[in-house]
Write a protein that holds these residues in place. Structure first.
Motif, PDB file in Angstrom:
ATOM      1  N   UNK A  28      47.538   3.024 -65.593  1.00  0.00           N
ATOM      2  CA  UNK A  28      48.408   4.057 -66.139  1.00  0.00           C
ATOM      3  C   UNK A  28      48.162   4.226 -67.637  1.00  0.00           C
ATOM      4  N   UNK A  29      48.069   5.485 -68.068  1.00  0.00           N
ATOM      5  CA  UNK A  29      48.000   5.836 -69.484  1.00  0.00           C
ATOM      6  C   UNK A  29      46.855   5.106 -70.198  1.00  0.00           C
ATOM      7  N   UNK A  30      45.654   5.255 -69.646  1.00  0.00           N
ATOM      8  CA  UNK A  30      44.471   4.661 -70.270  1.00  0.00           C
ATOM      9  C   UNK A  30      43.399   5.734 -70.432  1.00  0.00           C
ATOM     10  N   UNK A  31      42.471   5.466 -71.330  1.00  0.00           N
ATOM     11  CA  UNK A  31      41.354   6.381 -71.519  1.00  0.00           C
ATOM     12  C   UNK A  31      40.262   6.034 -70.520  1.00  0.00           C
ATOM     13  N   UNK A  32      39.845   6.988 -69.712  1.00  0.00           N
ATOM     14  CA  UNK A  32      38.781   6.694 -68.763  1.00  0.00           C
ATOM     15  C   UNK A  32      37.410   6.570 -69.424  1.00  0.00           C
ATOM     16  N   UNK A  33      37.256   7.154 -70.605  1.00  0.00           N
ATOM     17  CA  UNK A  33      35.958   7.149 -71.273  1.00  0.00           C
ATOM     18  C   UNK A  33      35.986   6.214 -72.479  1.00  0.00           C
ATOM     19  N   UNK A  42      46.889   8.758 -64.791  1.00  0.00           N
ATOM     20  CA  UNK A  42      46.599   7.827 -63.705  1.00  0.00           C
ATOM     21  C   UNK A  42      45.081   7.717 -63.600  1.00  0.00           C
ATOM     22  N   UNK A  43      44.575   6.479 -63.571  1.00  0.00           N
ATOM     23  CA  UNK A  43      43.128   6.277 -63.543  1.00  0.00           C
ATOM     24  C   UNK A  43      42.753   5.309 -62.427  1.00  0.00           C
ATOM     25  N   UNK A  44      41.721   5.678 -61.681  1.00  0.00           N
ATOM     26  CA  UNK A  44      41.123   4.827 -60.667  1.00  0.00           C
ATOM     27  C   UNK A  44      39.725   4.478 -61.169  1.00  0.00           C
ATOM     28  N   UNK A  45      39.588   3.375 -61.928  1.00  0.00           N
ATOM     29  CA  UNK A  45      38.313   3.082 -62.595  1.00  0.00           C
ATOM     30  C   UNK A  45      37.123   2.922 -61.648  1.00  0.00           C
ATOM     31  N   UNK A  46      37.302   2.221 -60.545  1.00  0.00           N
ATOM     32  CA  UNK A  46      36.174   2.004 -59.629  1.00  0.00           C
ATOM     33  C   UNK A  46      35.658   3.305 -59.045  1.00  0.00           C
ATOM     34  N   UNK A  47      36.563   4.185 -58.707  1.00  0.00           N
ATOM     35  CA  UNK A  47      36.182   5.472 -58.108  1.00  0.00           C
ATOM     36  C   UNK A  47      35.880   6.529 -59.154  1.00  0.00           C
ATOM     37  N   UNK A  48      36.141   6.200 -60.402  1.00  0.00           N
ATOM     38  CA  UNK A  48      35.891   7.118 -61.511  1.00  0.00           C
ATOM     39  C   UNK A  48      36.663   8.432 -61.329  1.00  0.00           C
TER      40      UNK A  48
END
Length: 123
Positions: A28-33, A42-48
């Motif tokens: 939650x509430x993170x920068x994906x890049x 909302x971020x799903x890092x593994x699935x990008x």
């Protein structure tokens, strides 16, 4: 306007609850890049996959947007700037191999969660 929080809005919480009920886990509430200060709701890092739950006023919803009566020129410029930044963020995500999903706060959280689940299954 100051009372509007940056995260954990009612719409975000509803979407997150719907995702959690489906067994989906996320950040939650993170920068994906890396190196970017633009944060996704909302971020799903593994699935990008990065999901943004946009507020109708702040992002200029064509259906529910209201026009401010006080200082309208300022608010029109502010919302236009938000929209340009949103488009640029989506382009940056795409270039980095991520999928970005923008939804409006008025959308049904269950339908949004279904859409996210479909995108995650594509992996």
């Amino acid at each position: 306007m100051q009372a509007t929080g940056r995260r954990d809005t009612a719409a975000e919480l509803a979407v997150r609850r719907a995702l959690f009920r489906r067994g989906l886990r996320y950040r939650v509430d993170v920068s994906p890049l890396p190196g970017s200060q633009r944060r996704a709701d909302i971020v799903f890092p593994r699935s990008r996959l990065a999901v943004y739950v946009d507020g109708c006023f702040w992002h200029g919803c064509p259906t529910h947007r209201t026009r401010s009566k006080s200082n309208p020129a300022f608010w029109e410029d502010k919302i236009a700037t938000n929209q340009r930044r949103d488009a640029d963020t989506m382009l940056e995500l795409q270039r980095a191999g991520w999928t970005g999903l923008r939804v409006w706060e008025h959308e049904d959280p269950e339908k949004v969660a279904d859409q996210v689940a479909r995108l995650l299954r594509k992996d």
